[in-house]
Scaffold this motif. Structure first.
Motif, short mmCIF file in Angstrom:
data_model
loop_
_atom_site.label_atom_id
_atom_site.label_comp_id
_atom_site.label_asym_id
_atom_site.label_seq_id
_atom_site.Cartn_x
_atom_site.Cartn_y
_atom_site.Cartn_z
N UNK A 92 0.85 -1.20 0.00
CA UNK A 92 0.00 0.00 0.00
C UNK A 92 0.88 1.25 0.00
N UNK A 93 0.96 1.99 -1.11
CA UNK A 93 1.83 3.17 -1.15
C UNK A 93 1.33 4.32 -0.29
N UNK A 94 0.12 4.22 0.25
CA UNK A 94 -0.39 5.29 1.11
C UNK A 94 0.21 5.21 2.50
N UNK A 95 0.45 4.00 2.99
CA UNK A 95 1.02 3.87 4.32
C UNK A 95 2.38 3.16 4.33
N UNK A 96 2.81 2.68 3.14
CA UNK A 96 4.12 2.06 3.04
C UNK A 96 4.19 0.63 3.53
N UNK A 97 3.05 0.04 3.85
CA UNK A 97 3.06 -1.34 4.36
C UNK A 97 3.13 -2.33 3.20
N UNK A 98 4.05 -3.26 3.29
CA UNK A 98 4.21 -4.29 2.26
C UNK A 98 3.11 -5.34 2.38
N UNK A 99 2.62 -5.80 1.23
CA UNK A 99 1.71 -6.94 1.23
C UNK A 99 2.47 -8.19 1.64
N UNK A 100 1.76 -9.16 2.20
CA UNK A 100 2.42 -10.34 2.73
C UNK A 100 2.08 -11.61 1.96
N UNK A 101 1.38 -11.50 0.85
CA UNK A 101 1.05 -12.70 0.09
C UNK A 101 2.24 -13.13 -0.78
N UNK A 102 2.16 -14.33 -1.31
CA UNK A 102 3.28 -14.90 -2.06
C UNK A 102 3.59 -14.11 -3.32
N UNK A 103 2.57 -13.62 -4.00
CA UNK A 103 2.79 -12.84 -5.21
C UNK A 103 3.55 -11.55 -4.91
N UNK A 104 3.17 -10.88 -3.83
CA UNK A 104 3.85 -9.65 -3.45
C UNK A 104 5.30 -9.93 -3.06
N UNK A 105 5.54 -11.02 -2.35
CA UNK A 105 6.90 -11.37 -1.98
C UNK A 105 7.76 -11.64 -3.20
N UNK A 106 7.17 -12.25 -4.22
CA UNK A 106 7.90 -12.51 -5.46
C UNK A 106 8.22 -11.20 -6.18
N UNK A 107 7.27 -10.29 -6.19
CA UNK A 107 7.50 -8.97 -6.81
C UNK A 107 8.60 -8.21 -6.07
#
Length: 207
Positions: A92-107
C-alpha cells in the motif's frame, strides 16, 4: 501521522545485536571487508520491521534537533524515493506497508534493487542515521543464518572454507527480544507488518 513511541527496551535490543556484531567481527578478522564508505549494503530496497521504522524516525527527530539541515536533506531523499517507488510498490503506497502474500513477496525480490538508501549521504558514502539503523543493517557482513542457510556479504570471506565461515556465525537476537518489542509496539500504536526505509522516513512528521 505522528510516529509511534519507541519501546524503552529497544536500546537493550540494539546493545545485544551490537555486541553480537562486535564478537563476530573479531572472529571474522580480515575476511570481513566492511569499512566506512563501503555502500554495498546501502543499495537495494529491503524490508524492515515497524520497530526499525520507529527507531529510524526517532533518530531523524534527534538529528533534526541538532542538525536540521541534514535531517531535511534525508527527508527530501526519502520523499523522492517514495515518488519513484510508489507505482511498482508491492504493498500500500499510502502507508508504506508491504503486502504479505506470495505474489507480493515474489515482486519484492525484483523491486528497486539499485535504489540507494535515503539515509545514505551520497557525498561521503556514510549513513546519516547510523546509530538508529535497522537490525538488518547492524547484522550485514558476518555470516547470519536464515531459512536459506548461512549467508554472507558477497564482498566478504573470499577464500574462506564453509567451516571457517560457520565459525564466524553471528547470532543476531538469540532470545528473540525483537518479537516481544514488536508486539509491544503493535499494542501501543496499532502498527504491524513490514515497510521500507524510504516510507519510514518520508512519513516522519515534524513535532
Amino acid at each position: 501521522m505522528r510516529s509511534p513511541r519507541l519501546p524503552a527496551a529497544d536500546q537493550t535490543l540494539v546493545q545485544i545485536v551490537d555486541r553480537a556484531l562486535s564478537d563476530a567481527t573479531r572472529r571474522s578478522g580480515s575476511w570481513l571487508a566492511c569499512r566506512p564508505g563501503c555502500t554495498q549494503c546501502c543499495l537495494g530496497v529491503f524490508s524492515i520491521s515497524q520497530l526499525d521504522a520507529a527507531r529510524l524516525q526517532h533518530g531523524l527527530r534527534e538529528l533534526e534537533a541538532c542538525e536540521p539541515e541534514r535531517a531535511a536533506r534525508i527527508r527530501v531523499r526519502a520523499r523522492a524515493a517514495v515518488g519513484r517507488l510508489s507505482v511498482e510498490f508491492p504493498g500500500d503506497p499510502k502507508n508504506g506497508r508491504l503486502d504479505e502474500n506470495q505474489q507480493a513477496e515474489q515482486r519484492f525480490m525484483n523491486f528497486a534493487n539499485d535504489e540507494p538508501c535515503p539515509a545514505l549521504d551520497p557525498n561521503s558514502g556514510m549513513c546519516e542515521l547510523y546509530r538508529s539503523r535497522p537490525i538488518t543493517c547492524r547484522a550485514f557482513g558476518p555470516p547470519v543464518r536464515s531459512d536459506d542457510g548461512l549467508g554472507v556479504c558477497e564482498l566478504c570471506f573470499h577464500g574462506a572454507t564453509d567451516e571457517q565461515i560457520a565459525a564466524c556465525e553471528m547470532e543476531v537476537d538469540p532470545d528473540d527480544l525483537e518479537s516481544v518489542l514488536l508486539k509491544e509496539l503493535e499494542i501501543d500504536s496499532g502498527r504491524s507488518g513490514r515497510t521500507i526505509i524510504a516510507f519510514a522516513l518520508a512519513g516522519e512528521s515534524r513535532h
